[in-house]
Design a protein around this motif. Structure first.
Motif, PDB file in Angstrom:
ATOM      1  N   SER A  49       0.897  -1.291   0.115  1.00  0.00           N
ATOM      2  CA  SER A  49       0.152  -0.038  -0.067  1.00  0.00           C
ATOM      3  C   SER A  49       0.808   1.224  -0.082  1.00  0.00           C
ATOM      4  O   SER A  49       1.687   1.283   0.838  1.00  0.00           O
ATOM      5  CB  SER A  49      -0.914   0.122   1.167  1.00  0.00           C
ATOM      6  OG  SER A  49      -1.867   1.124   1.108  1.00  0.00           O
ATOM      7  N   THR A  58      -4.308   6.702  -2.855  1.00  0.00           N
ATOM      8  CA  THR A  58      -3.792   5.327  -2.299  1.00  0.00           C
ATOM      9  C   THR A  58      -3.933   4.368  -3.278  1.00  0.00           C
ATOM     10  O   THR A  58      -4.469   4.403  -4.367  1.00  0.00           O
ATOM     11  CB  THR A  58      -4.373   5.071  -1.158  1.00  0.00           C
ATOM     12  OG1 THR A  58      -5.838   5.026  -1.462  1.00  0.00           O
ATOM     13  CG2 THR A  58      -4.367   6.252  -0.011  1.00  0.00           C
ATOM     14  N   SER A  59      -2.991   3.474  -2.978  1.00  0.00           N
ATOM     15  CA  SER A  59      -2.865   2.344  -3.718  1.00  0.00           C
ATOM     16  C   SER A  59      -2.859   1.155  -2.993  1.00  0.00           C
ATOM     17  O   SER A  59      -2.199   1.155  -1.776  1.00  0.00           O
ATOM     18  CB  SER A  59      -1.815   2.405  -4.985  1.00  0.00           C
ATOM     19  OG  SER A  59      -0.502   2.296  -4.417  1.00  0.00           O
ATOM     20  N   TYR A  60      -3.200  -0.236  -3.501  1.00  0.00           N
ATOM     21  CA  TYR A  60      -3.169  -1.349  -2.583  1.00  0.00           C
ATOM     22  C   TYR A  60      -2.867  -2.435  -3.363  1.00  0.00           C
ATOM     23  O   TYR A  60      -3.431  -2.431  -4.715  1.00  0.00           O
ATOM     24  CB  TYR A  60      -4.577  -1.670  -1.810  1.00  0.00           C
ATOM     25  CG  TYR A  60      -5.018  -0.394  -0.900  1.00  0.00           C
ATOM     26  CD1 TYR A  60      -5.697   0.551  -1.225  1.00  0.00           C
ATOM     27  CD2 TYR A  60      -4.419  -0.636   0.588  1.00  0.00           C
ATOM     28  CE1 TYR A  60      -5.904   1.614  -0.145  1.00  0.00           C
ATOM     29  CE2 TYR A  60      -4.691   0.471   1.427  1.00  0.00           C
ATOM     30  CZ  TYR A  60      -5.681   1.401   1.078  1.00  0.00           C
ATOM     31  OH  TYR A  60      -5.877   2.398   1.951  1.00  0.00           O
ATOM     32  N   ALA A  62      -3.539  -6.408  -4.557  1.00  0.00           N
ATOM     33  CA  ALA A  62      -4.731  -6.997  -4.746  1.00  0.00           C
ATOM     34  C   ALA A  62      -4.964  -7.962  -3.433  1.00  0.00           C
ATOM     35  O   ALA A  62      -6.180  -8.174  -3.097  1.00  0.00           O
ATOM     36  CB  ALA A  62      -4.873  -7.878  -5.951  1.00  0.00           C
ATOM     37  N   LYS A  65      -6.204  -5.515  -0.731  1.00  0.00           N
ATOM     38  CA  LYS A  65      -7.360  -4.675  -0.848  1.00  0.00           C
ATOM     39  C   LYS A  65      -8.560  -4.811  -0.073  1.00  0.00           C
ATOM     40  O   LYS A  65      -8.985  -6.096  -0.187  1.00  0.00           O
ATOM     41  CB  LYS A  65      -7.663  -4.323  -2.234  1.00  0.00           C
ATOM     42  CG  LYS A  65      -8.266  -2.941  -2.578  1.00  0.00           C
ATOM     43  CD  LYS A  65      -8.525  -2.904  -4.146  1.00  0.00           C
ATOM     44  CE  LYS A  65      -9.015  -1.623  -4.600  1.00  0.00           C
ATOM     45  NZ  LYS A  65      -8.933  -1.342  -6.311  1.00  0.00           N
ATOM     46  N   GLY A  66      -9.109  -3.932   0.334  1.00  0.00           N
ATOM     47  CA  GLY A  66     -10.448  -4.166   1.322  1.00  0.00           C
ATOM     48  C   GLY A  66     -10.201  -4.677   2.596  1.00  0.00           C
ATOM     49  O   GLY A  66     -11.138  -4.647   3.534  1.00  0.00           O
ATOM     50  N   ARG A  67      -8.923  -5.013   2.980  1.00  0.00           N
ATOM     51  CA  ARG A  67      -8.656  -5.550   4.413  1.00  0.00           C
ATOM     52  C   ARG A  67      -7.701  -4.409   4.819  1.00  0.00           C
ATOM     53  O   ARG A  67      -7.712  -4.366   6.207  1.00  0.00           O
ATOM     54  CB  ARG A  67      -7.959  -6.675   4.504  1.00  0.00           C
ATOM     55  CG  ARG A  67      -9.069  -7.933   3.892  1.00  0.00           C
ATOM     56  CD  ARG A  67      -8.113  -9.449   4.173  1.00  0.00           C
ATOM     57  NE  ARG A  67      -6.922  -9.471   3.196  1.00  0.00           N
ATOM     58  CZ  ARG A  67      -6.037  -9.992   3.991  1.00  0.00           C
ATOM     59  NH1 ARG A  67      -5.753 -10.023   5.107  1.00  0.00           N
ATOM     60  NH2 ARG A  67      -4.901  -9.863   3.286  1.00  0.00           N
ATOM     61  N   THR A  69      -5.874  -0.557   5.270  1.00  0.00           N
ATOM     62  CA  THR A  69      -6.089   0.959   4.884  1.00  0.00           C
ATOM     63  C   THR A  69      -4.856   1.738   5.323  1.00  0.00           C
ATOM     64  O   THR A  69      -4.437   1.782   6.545  1.00  0.00           O
ATOM     65  CB  THR A  69      -7.185   1.450   5.789  1.00  0.00           C
ATOM     66  OG1 THR A  69      -8.361   0.527   5.592  1.00  0.00           O
ATOM     67  CG2 THR A  69      -7.545   3.049   5.447  1.00  0.00           C
ATOM     68  N   THR A 106       1.204   5.251  -7.025  1.00  0.00           N
ATOM     69  CA  THR A 106       0.139   4.153  -7.879  1.00  0.00           C
ATOM     70  C   THR A 106       0.864   3.084  -7.964  1.00  0.00           C
ATOM     71  O   THR A 106       0.397   1.765  -7.807  1.00  0.00           O
ATOM     72  CB  THR A 106      -0.086   4.928  -9.003  1.00  0.00           C
ATOM     73  OG1 THR A 106      -0.870   6.357  -8.835  1.00  0.00           O
ATOM     74  CG2 THR A 106      -1.149   3.987  -9.956  1.00  0.00           C
ATOM     75  N   CYS A 108       3.633   1.796  -6.476  1.00  0.00           N
ATOM     76  CA  CYS A 108       4.147   1.182  -5.346  1.00  0.00           C
ATOM     77  C   CYS A 108       5.415   0.361  -5.362  1.00  0.00           C
ATOM     78  O   CYS A 108       5.054  -0.820  -4.824  1.00  0.00           O
ATOM     79  CB  CYS A 108       3.066   0.672  -4.502  1.00  0.00           C
ATOM     80  SG  CYS A 108       3.171   0.703  -2.628  1.00  0.00           S
TER      81      CYS A 108
END
Length: 126
Positions: A49, A58-60, A62, A65-67, A69, A106, A108
């Motif tokens: 991230s 921000t970028s994460y 895969a 992502k969703g877990r 922050t 972006t 990372c």
């Protein structure tokens, strides 16, 4: 010379949460892209991230992502990574890194960051 110090790692059960901090000295993080990276035993270091230094976008990866922050508190000169719903495969040493270059959050990529902390261990196990 700028310095980054990570904290907040530890042992947690699957499904649990941790909050990692990356505190800076000698750097004003507001002007730096900051990323969180991790390295598991026998694996390459990977970007998970990043947060930009132009618009805080921000970028994460895969896998997180969703877990996870990422956020920053410029008044405290600190960047955070909230880790939720942790899984055994999240076990790794977690590093924060910073760089003043623009437009690198972006992608990372590890090689784009020049200031690194020493890392903090995160272990997810029952």
């Amino acid at each position: 010379q700028g310095q980054l110090v990570e904290s907040g790692g530890g042992l947690v059960q699957p499904g649990g949460s941790l909050s990692l901090s990356c505190a800076a000295s000698g750097l004003t993080l507001d002007y730096y892209a900051v990323g969180w990276f991790r390295q598991a035993p026998g694996k390459e270091r990977e970007g998970i991230s990043c947060i930009s230094n132009d618009d805080d976008s921000t970028s994460y990866a895969a896998s997180v992502k969703g877990r996870f922050t990422i956020s920053r508190d410029n008044a405290k000169n600190t960047v955070y990574l909230q880790l939720n719903d942790l899984r055994p495969e999240d076990t790794a040493v977690y590093y924060c890194a910073a760089d003043p270059a623009l437009y690198i959050a972006t992608s990372c990529f590890v090689y784009e960051y020049n200031y690194w902390g020493q890392g903090t261990q995160v272990t997810v196990s029952s």
